[in-house]
Every structure is written in structure tokens, then in C-alpha cells.
Design a protein around this motif. Structure first.
Motif, mmCIF file in Angstrom:
data_model
loop_
_atom_site.group_PDB
_atom_site.id
_atom_site.type_symbol
_atom_site.label_atom_id
_atom_site.label_comp_id
_atom_site.label_asym_id
_atom_site.label_seq_id
_atom_site.Cartn_x
_atom_site.Cartn_y
_atom_site.Cartn_z
ATOM 1 N N ASP A 179 0.827 -1.209 0.000
ATOM 2 C CA ASP A 179 0.000 0.000 0.000
ATOM 3 C C ASP A 179 0.862 1.261 0.000
ATOM 4 O O ASP A 179 0.555 2.240 -0.690
ATOM 5 C CB ASP A 179 -0.916 -0.020 1.229
ATOM 6 C CG ASP A 179 -1.877 1.161 1.250
ATOM 7 O OD1 ASP A 179 -2.691 1.284 0.318
ATOM 8 O OD2 ASP A 179 -1.783 1.981 2.190
ATOM 9 N N ASP A 192 1.042 3.942 -3.219
ATOM 10 C CA ASP A 192 0.367 5.208 -2.914
ATOM 11 C C ASP A 192 0.691 6.325 -3.915
ATOM 12 O O ASP A 192 -0.228 6.973 -4.429
ATOM 13 C CB ASP A 192 0.716 5.643 -1.484
ATOM 14 C CG ASP A 192 0.014 6.926 -1.105
ATOM 15 O OD1 ASP A 192 -1.225 6.935 -1.011
ATOM 16 O OD2 ASP A 192 0.720 7.941 -0.915
ATOM 17 N N ARG A 246 -9.509 4.206 0.757
ATOM 18 C CA ARG A 246 -9.321 5.243 -0.276
ATOM 19 C C ARG A 246 -10.666 5.572 -0.929
ATOM 20 O O ARG A 246 -10.849 5.467 -2.135
ATOM 21 C CB ARG A 246 -8.309 4.749 -1.313
ATOM 22 C CG ARG A 246 -6.936 4.453 -0.737
ATOM 23 C CD ARG A 246 -6.009 3.903 -1.808
ATOM 24 N NE ARG A 246 -4.679 3.600 -1.294
ATOM 25 C CZ ARG A 246 -3.665 4.452 -1.241
ATOM 26 N NH1 ARG A 246 -3.836 5.691 -1.709
ATOM 27 N NH2 ARG A 246 -2.494 4.116 -0.746
#
Length: 464
Positions: A68, A72, A100
Motif C-alpha cells: 500500500d 500510494d 481510499r
């Protein structure tokens, strides 16, 4: 039925115990693995190790956090509001995608293993507008494409019904994430783009794929790696896609576990398969936006056949082979005064020191005449992807092309493959195919082990 909170609280408790181990390889016995994972994973994934499993599942929350974090900056730059996750399993990464909310309006989950279906279906019930779930084997979608060809079915359309569709020249239509263990899936990527079928017919998907090192090395290697790795699949992949290595991931964070490679003394693959054997590669793969400028859509099939046919053996010489299709064309290549220049790096911010061994960075592919000086001894294996594309464009521009036997041979091949197999590359066998040789060597090693065990058992058996 689990509730949403129960799913992840149960998973977190198990994985908290797991984090006490440095890696999964320290869980030597099935009992230890079962104590860590409980009923989270099917027993078949915990009981035995696999050579190269097709379906792999993320099983470490710390690795999920690393993924993650690494993705990003890419997610923030992406215009996509839809993400497809292949085989989410226990949803370690899905949880982070749900956080998200501003970016991902729709999360599509396609799961192969029936063990995870109830939990994923529950997630759809809790988030009916954001989360869509379907059960299917996405990594073997090429088989569905073949079945649809036979009976004019709609299996692929039904599996992809929740995904957005855009024109090829537009921005990417979606983000795709998954762990891919099978090499055939990447061959299908090539076919999907060149023949306009499967999920890449919906638009330029932005793919973030985790794969074994040998697969990535074969796709991205250059001619310096020699004939064993550098083949038609490598050339076509680098022409059609822009790719980028992102990070290393521990192999022990994924289930099922991988058995250790056992090499023969004369194995040609020992050097390749031993590279980062305890890791997987996190990569980014996107179809090139200017692909149709490099090669018009109507010529993509011809490009595929030109590369695969001439690279059945990379030792094939250029001029003798092309003169079989257009007699007398060799003289035009001999007078070529091309310059042998390396194409520039596609991602200028990519640090070469952080790339895997034997894996060069993605290069720019252009329409410029990049042909090097060619003589009667020059082989197809001497050309880089940019030069191979330039050679095809020159071959395509000759006035005899439309009347050449090349087009008739292409049509015959396409007719034969439609009636026999969905994988077009299978019908043009390549010399020293890495996948075939690997499986043969491993199988031979297994047979050797089995025979030795049998002999040992017979010796240990007491006589009556």
C-alpha cells in the motif's frame, strides 16, 4: 456468515500471532501453519509446497502495508476510480483500498477459490454500491475466451460486466492488482492487446502485478541475455507495454509456499531461477499510449506473426528468411546505413542500481528508423525490440508486401489456431522454451526423488 468486522478482527488476531515469526518458512510443520492461520486459508494451501503456483494469496499484513505504501504515489497520479483486485483472499489489501474512498468509487473483486467466497459475498452485501464480487478464474481468462469462440458464448463479457470501457487513446480505464504465478497469463496479455479480445479490449488497464522473478526477467530481458531468455514474447512485450519495477516482496508472505528448486548438474536455468528465489517482484505494466502510432491496429496481427515466426529460432538469419517471403529484398537491407544506437530510458527517474539483476529499464519505442547495419550473417536475435519493430515497418512498406506469401501464411495460421487453441503462441513453438524446460527439469528431479525413496523403503523393509 461472517460479519464484516468479524472477518477482519478474526484475521487480525491470527496474523498478529503470525507477525511473531520473521517469515513463513519458520513454520515448518502443517500443525504450526494451521495454528497461525486457522480456517483463514484452505488446508490444501497449508499442507504442501508448490513449484510455481498459478494462484497465490497475500498472507502477511506487514507486506500488505508495504504494498500500500509503495503504490500510494502511483494511485495518487492515476485518474482511475475503479480498481479490480484478482484473488483478494482474506482481503488484507482490500481493507486498504476501502480506506481510499475518495479515489476508488468502485472495487471489483474476482476470486477463484471457493473457500473465500462467503466472506467476499458478505463484503458486497455491506458495500453494495462500492464493492462488486464475482467468482471466476481471471488468471485463466484465456480459456473463457476460447470457449466463447467455440459456442459464441458470453462468459468473458459476464465476468467483466462491472468494469468501465474507454477508447484506447484515452486515459487508463481501471487499475488492476493481483499476484500472478503463471507465465501463460502474460502471453494472454499480448494476445488480448493484439487481437482485441479479453479485458484489454475495454481500454488501457493500469496493472500492478506481483510475479516470480524468472517471469519478469524473461519479459524484460535484452539480447545480452542470449537465446535462452530473449525470445519473441520478450520482444513483443517490450514493444506493446511500458513496464516498471517497483519493489521486492518476501516470497514467504504469500501462500501456498514454494518448494525449493532442485537443479540438474547441466541445467541451463540454474543461473536464472536462483536470482531472488526468496522474493517476488511488485511491478507496474501499462499498454503504450502511442502503440497505434508505432503500429496501426490493422497491422498488429502481422507484427505478431512477423516476430513469432522469425524468432522460432533466434539464430534465424534476417536476409534469408525475409527473402522466402519477398525474393530479392535482401539487397535493400544490405545498403541500409543505419546507426546502432540504444533507445533512451522511458522513466527518467528510475534508478538503475535498484533494478533486479539482468533486468534493464523500460526503453522508449519510436517510429524512427532504428535499424543497425545488416549483413547476410545478421540474426533476428541480434535485434532489440525497437530494431525489430523498425524492420517490420520497413518490410511492411515494400510494394511486394500485399502480394507476398507472408499474408497467406498469416491467414492460414490464424485459421488453424482459431480451430485448435486459444493460445496463439502455443502453435508456434519456440526453441528452449523456459517454461517447458523448467517443468521438465523439476519433474525429472521429482521422479529421481521418488525412485530414491522407493529404493530406500525397499531396503529398510525387514525380510520375513
Amino acid at each position: 456468515m461472517f460479519t464484516f468486522n468479524k472477518i477482519f478482527s478474526f484475521a487480525s488476531k491470527r496474523l498478529q500471532f503470525y507477525c511473531e515469526y520473521a517469515n513463513l518458512s519458520k513454520l515448518k510443520t502443517r500443525k504450526q501453519r494451521k495454528a497461525v492461520y486457522g480456517e483463514l486459508f484452505p488446508q490444501a494451501m497449508l499442507n504442501k509446497k508448490h513449484n510455481v503456483p498459478t494462484h497465490m494469496y497475500l498472507a502477511n499484513e506487514e507486506t500488505a502495508n508495504l504494498i500500500d505504501k509503495q503504490l500510494d504515489p502511483f494511485f495518487k497520479q492515476s485518474p482511475c476510480d475503479t480498481i479490480l483486485e484478482i484473488n483478494p483472499g482474506i482481503c488484507l489489501l482490500t481493507k486498504k483500498l476501502l480506506n481510499r474512498e475518495k479515489q476508488f468509487k468502485k472495487i471489483v473483486l474476482i476470486e477463484f477459490t471457493s473457500h473465500f467466497v462467503d466472506r467476499l459475498q458478505e463484503m458486497h452485501y455491506l458495500y453494495p454500491d462500492r464493492v462488486k464480487f464475482k467468482q471466476g478464474d481471471f488468471l485463466n481468462i484465456r480459456k473463457l475466451v476460447h470457449l466463447d469462440k467455440i459456442d459464441n458464448g458470453t462468459r468473458v463479457a459476464e465476468l467483466l460486466s462491472d468494469l468501465p470501457c474507454k477508447e484506447y487513446h484515452d486515459d487508463t480505464n481501471m487499475i488492476l492488482f493481483g499476484v500472478v504465478g503463471c507465465y501463460q497469463f502474460f502471453k494472454h496479455l499480448l494476445n488480448s492487446l493484439m487481437f482485441g479480445n479479453s479485458f484489454l479490449s475495454l481500454g488501457r488497464a493500469e496493472m500492478y502485478l506481483i510475479m516470480p522473478p524468472p517471469t519478469y526477467l524473461q519479459l524484460t530481458c535484452n539480447r545480452d541475455m542470449g537465446y535462452l531468455l530473449y525470445r519473441s514474447t520478450s520482444i513483443l512485450f517490450q514493444i506493446l507495454f511500458e513496464y516498471r519495477f517497483i519493489d521486492y516482496l518476501p516470497r514467504d508472505s504469500f501462500l501456498p509456499l514454494q518448494s525449493e528448486y532442485c537443479f540438474n548438474k547441466k541445467s541451463k536455468l540454474k543461473k536464472i531461477l536462483s536470482i531472488d528465489a526468496d522474493k517476488l517482484y511488485l511491478t507496474r505494466i501499462v499498454p503504450r499510449r502511442n502503440l497505434h502510432e508505432l503500429c496501426p491496429p490493422e497491422d498488429l496481427r502481422a507484427l505478431w506473426y512477423f516476430v513469432t515466426q522469425n524468432c522460432i529460432s533466434r539464430r534465424n538469419r534476417i536476409i534469408p528468411n525475409l527473402e522466402k517471403w519477398i525474393p530479392g529484398c535482401g539487397a535493400r537491407l544490405l545498403v541500409n546505413n543505419g546507426k546502432s544506437e540504444q533507445p533512451p530510458q522511458f522513466y527518467t527517474d528510475e534508478q538503475l542500481s535498484k533494478l533486479p539483476k539482468f533486468s534493464p529499464p523500460c526503453k522508449v519505442v519510436s517510429t524512427a528508423d532504428a535499424l543497425p547495419p545488416i549483413n547476410i550473417y545478421t540474426e533476428f536475435g541480434d535485434l532489440n525490440p525497437n530494431q525489430m519493430l523498425a524492420l517490420f515497418r520497413k518490410f511492411r512498406s515494400w510494394p511486394e508486401y500485399k502480394e507476398s506469401s507472408f499474408l497467406a501464411s498469416l491467414e492460414n495460421t490464424l485459421l488453424r489456431t482459431v480451430t485448435t487453441s486459444d493460445d496463439l503462441n502455443e502453435n508456434l513453438a519456440e526453441e528452449e522454451d523456459i517454461t517447458t524446460e523448467t517443468s521438465n527439469e523439476i519433474q525429472e528431479e521429482i521422479n529421481t526423488k521418488k525412485s530414491s525413496k522407493t529404493k530406500r523403503t525397499k531396503k529398510e523393509k525387514p525380510s520375513i
